[in-house]
Design an enzyme around this catalytic site. Structure first.
Site, PDB file in Angstrom:
ATOM      1  N   GLY A   1      34.009  36.826  32.326  1.00  0.00           N
ATOM      2  CA  GLY A   1      35.259  37.134  31.630  1.00  0.00           C
ATOM      3  C   GLY A   1      36.287  37.839  32.460  1.00  0.00           C
ATOM      4  CB  THR A   2      36.948  39.094  35.543  1.00  0.00           C
ATOM      5  OG1 THR A   2      38.060  39.658  36.258  1.00  0.00           O
ATOM      6  CG2 THR A   2      35.960  38.509  36.530  1.00  0.00           C
ATOM      7  CB  SER A   3      41.834  36.330  35.726  1.00  0.00           C
ATOM      8  OG  SER A   3      42.226  37.658  36.079  1.00  0.00           O
TER       9      SER A   3
ATOM     10  CE1 TYR B   1      48.720  52.803  28.807  1.00  0.00           C
ATOM     11  CE2 TYR B   1      46.375  52.377  28.592  1.00  0.00           C
ATOM     12  CZ  TYR B   1      47.551  52.274  29.318  1.00  0.00           C
ATOM     13  OH  TYR B   1      47.544  51.627  30.533  1.00  0.00           O
TER      14      TYR B   1
ATOM     15  CD  GLN C   1      37.765  43.351  36.760  1.00  0.00           C
ATOM     16  OE1 GLN C   1      38.852  43.297  37.334  1.00  0.00           O
ATOM     17  NE2 GLN C   1      37.105  42.274  36.387  1.00  0.00           N
TER      18      GLN C   1
ATOM     19  NE  ARG D   1      45.222  48.279  25.928  1.00  0.00           N
ATOM     20  CZ  ARG D   1      45.048  48.545  27.225  1.00  0.00           C
ATOM     21  NH1 ARG D   1      45.992  49.179  27.905  1.00  0.00           N
ATOM     22  NH2 ARG D   1      43.939  48.202  27.830  1.00  0.00           N
TER      23      ARG D   1
ATOM     24  CB  CYS E   1      52.187  74.650  32.207  1.00  0.00           C
ATOM     25  SG  CYS E   1      51.062  73.254  32.141  1.00  0.00           S
TER      26      CYS E   1
ATOM     27  CG  HIS F   1      40.014  48.850  36.283  1.00  0.00           C
ATOM     28  ND1 HIS F   1      40.235  47.524  36.026  1.00  0.00           N
ATOM     29  CD2 HIS F   1      39.857  48.944  37.628  1.00  0.00           C
ATOM     30  CE1 HIS F   1      40.239  46.843  37.169  1.00  0.00           C
ATOM     31  NE2 HIS F   1      39.993  47.692  38.161  1.00  0.00           N
TER      32      HIS F   1
HETATM   33  N1  APR Z   1      34.343  34.893  27.282  1.00  0.00           N
HETATM   34  C1  APR Z   1      34.423  34.935  28.638  1.00  0.00           C
HETATM   35  N2  APR Z   1      35.594  34.908  29.320  1.00  0.00           N
HETATM   36  C2  APR Z   1      36.727  34.851  28.597  1.00  0.00           C
HETATM   37  C3  APR Z   1      36.737  34.807  27.179  1.00  0.00           C
HETATM   38  C4  APR Z   1      35.480  34.836  26.529  1.00  0.00           C
HETATM   39  N3  APR Z   1      35.399  34.797  25.185  1.00  0.00           N
HETATM   40  N4  APR Z   1      38.035  34.759  26.759  1.00  0.00           N
HETATM   41  C5  APR Z   1      38.804  34.780  27.875  1.00  0.00           C
HETATM   42  N5  APR Z   1      38.023  34.827  28.972  1.00  0.00           N
HETATM   43  C6  APR Z   1      38.441  34.894  30.371  1.00  0.00           C
HETATM   44  C7  APR Z   1      39.779  34.279  30.681  1.00  0.00           C
HETATM   45  O1  APR Z   1      39.613  32.902  30.990  1.00  0.00           O
HETATM   46  C8  APR Z   1      40.199  35.075  31.926  1.00  0.00           C
HETATM   47  O2  APR Z   1      39.692  34.454  33.110  1.00  0.00           O
HETATM   48  O3  APR Z   1      38.590  36.271  30.655  1.00  0.00           O
HETATM   49  C9  APR Z   1      39.505  36.415  31.740  1.00  0.00           C
HETATM   50  C10 APR Z   1      40.453  37.540  31.390  1.00  0.00           C
HETATM   51  O4  APR Z   1      41.261  37.734  32.537  1.00  0.00           O
HETATM   52  P1  APR Z   1      42.304  38.933  32.548  1.00  0.00           P
HETATM   53  O5  APR Z   1      43.049  38.943  31.251  1.00  0.00           O
HETATM   54  O6  APR Z   1      43.041  38.827  33.853  1.00  0.00           O
HETATM   55  O7  APR Z   1      41.406  40.242  32.535  1.00  0.00           O
HETATM   56  P2  APR Z   1      40.682  40.879  33.779  1.00  0.00           P
HETATM   57  O8  APR Z   1      40.227  39.829  34.742  1.00  0.00           O
HETATM   58  O9  APR Z   1      39.668  41.807  33.246  1.00  0.00           O
HETATM   59  O10 APR Z   1      41.859  41.748  34.441  1.00  0.00           O
HETATM   60  C11 APR Z   1      41.458  42.595  35.500  1.00  0.00           C
HETATM   61  O11 APR Z   1      43.638  43.586  35.573  1.00  0.00           O
HETATM   62  O12 APR Z   1      45.299  44.136  34.195  1.00  0.00           O
HETATM   63  C12 APR Z   1      44.362  44.670  35.018  1.00  0.00           C
HETATM   64  O13 APR Z   1      43.178  46.693  34.900  1.00  0.00           O
HETATM   65  C13 APR Z   1      43.420  45.497  34.202  1.00  0.00           C
HETATM   66  O14 APR Z   1      41.017  45.486  34.178  1.00  0.00           O
HETATM   67  C14 APR Z   1      42.156  44.652  34.166  1.00  0.00           C
HETATM   68  C15 APR Z   1      42.261  43.854  35.448  1.00  0.00           C
END
Ligand code: APR
Length: 248
Positions: free
Chosen positions: A195-197, A71, A106, A74, A158, A124
């Site tokens: 930008g989220t999976s 961490y 997130q 990061r 502690c 998160h």
């Molecule tokens: N612009 C937009 N999207 C993007 C880019 C970009 N430049 N680069 C990558 N991506 C997309 C990828 O295609 C993917 O779908 O961002 C997404 C990232 O997905 P993850 O790595 O799964 O991240 P996230 O969805 O935020 O994960 C959710 O999971 O691990 C836990 O707590 C952690 O907050 C996180 C949560």
């Protein structure tokens, strides 16, 4: 016809006309700021680490120094990173149109806040925040940020360990966070998922919540996600490319 011709222009017009806009962001939002995403096959942190070992309480208890060091690395990356054009587009929009935009993230970095979305809903937690691993057995209110420089720092009185203020797998979200996020999603006229999976709940459910509330739902992502089916329109592009065109 506008939508068929140019989905970006159509969405931009909808955002301009809306009185309530919600944007849910994931790790892809910060990718163009140089912060690795979790599941990106090439640079994703998970491809190099065992998530169960690093981002969980049991992993931390099993090897506090390893997790603390990860961490710390990061955190340094977040401090070096700058908000990208996507973050700035959202921050500038919030300044121009106060009260319209709610950002729900997130991400545990502070790039939305540094770009001007100070009221971002953190689902998160915050990687730059410290907190105690245990409730203090002495009921003291010691400041974890003042616990010294051990790896991890520990309370001199502690022995309580300091941990990062993030939500680990299996943990509850910060009190009120998902409720605030769901309120914003339900009230939104336009819901943008950037930008989220869509792999992690309850965040992944917010797109469907917004759609049920009557919002126009759009996804911004260069790749397919698990919640593409919840969107009226999917824009295959990146945050820094598309958000300035949508919110500029
Ligand atoms: N612009 C937009 N999207 C993007 C880019 C970009 N430049 N680069 C990558 N991506 C997309 C990828 O295609 C993917 O779908 O961002 C997404 C990232 O997905 P993850 O790595 O799964 O991240 P996230 O969805 O935020 O994960 C959710 O999971 O691990 C836990 O707590 C952690 O907050 C996180 C949560």
């Amino acid at each position: 016809m506008a939508e068929l011709d140019d989905p970006v222009r159509d969405l931009r017009e909808r955002i301009a006309a809306a009185s309530r806009v919600c944007v849910l962001t994931g790790a892809g939002m910060s990718a163009e700021s140089g912060i690795a995403t979790f599941r990106d096959a090439l640079t994703g942190l998970w491809s190099r680490f065992d998530p169960a070992r690093l981002a969980s309480e049991e992993g931390f208890r099993a090897d506090p120094q390893l997790v603390w060091d990860w961490y710390a690395e990061r955190r340094e990356g977040v401090r070096q990173a700058q908000p990208n054009a996507g973050h700035r587009a959202l921050g500038d929009f919030a300044r121009r149109r106060p009260g319209v935009l709610t950002v729900v993230s997130q991400n545990v970095d502070d790039l939305h806040q540094r770009a001007g979305n100070a009221d971002t809903v953190r689902l998160h937690g915050d990687i730059l925040a410290d907190r105690w691993l245990e409730p203090c057995r002495r009921g003291r209110a010691c400041d974890p940020a003042a616990a010294g420089i051990d790896r991890p720092p520990r309370c001199a009185e502690c022995g309580n360990l300091v941990r990062p203020g993030v939500v680990w797998f299996g943990e509850m979200l910060p009190p009120g966070a998902i409720e605030a996020a769901e309120r914003a999603a339900r009230a939104a006229e336009v819901m943008l998922v950037v930008g989220t999976s869509g792999a992690v709940w309850p965040a992944a459910g917010l797109a469907a919540t917004a759609r049920r509330g009557g919002a126009r739902v759009a996804i911004v992502n260069p790749h397919a996600s698990e919640i593409d089916g919840e969107a009226h329109v999917v824009l295959r592009g990146t945050a820094a490319q598309l958000l300035p065109r949508l919110f500029g």
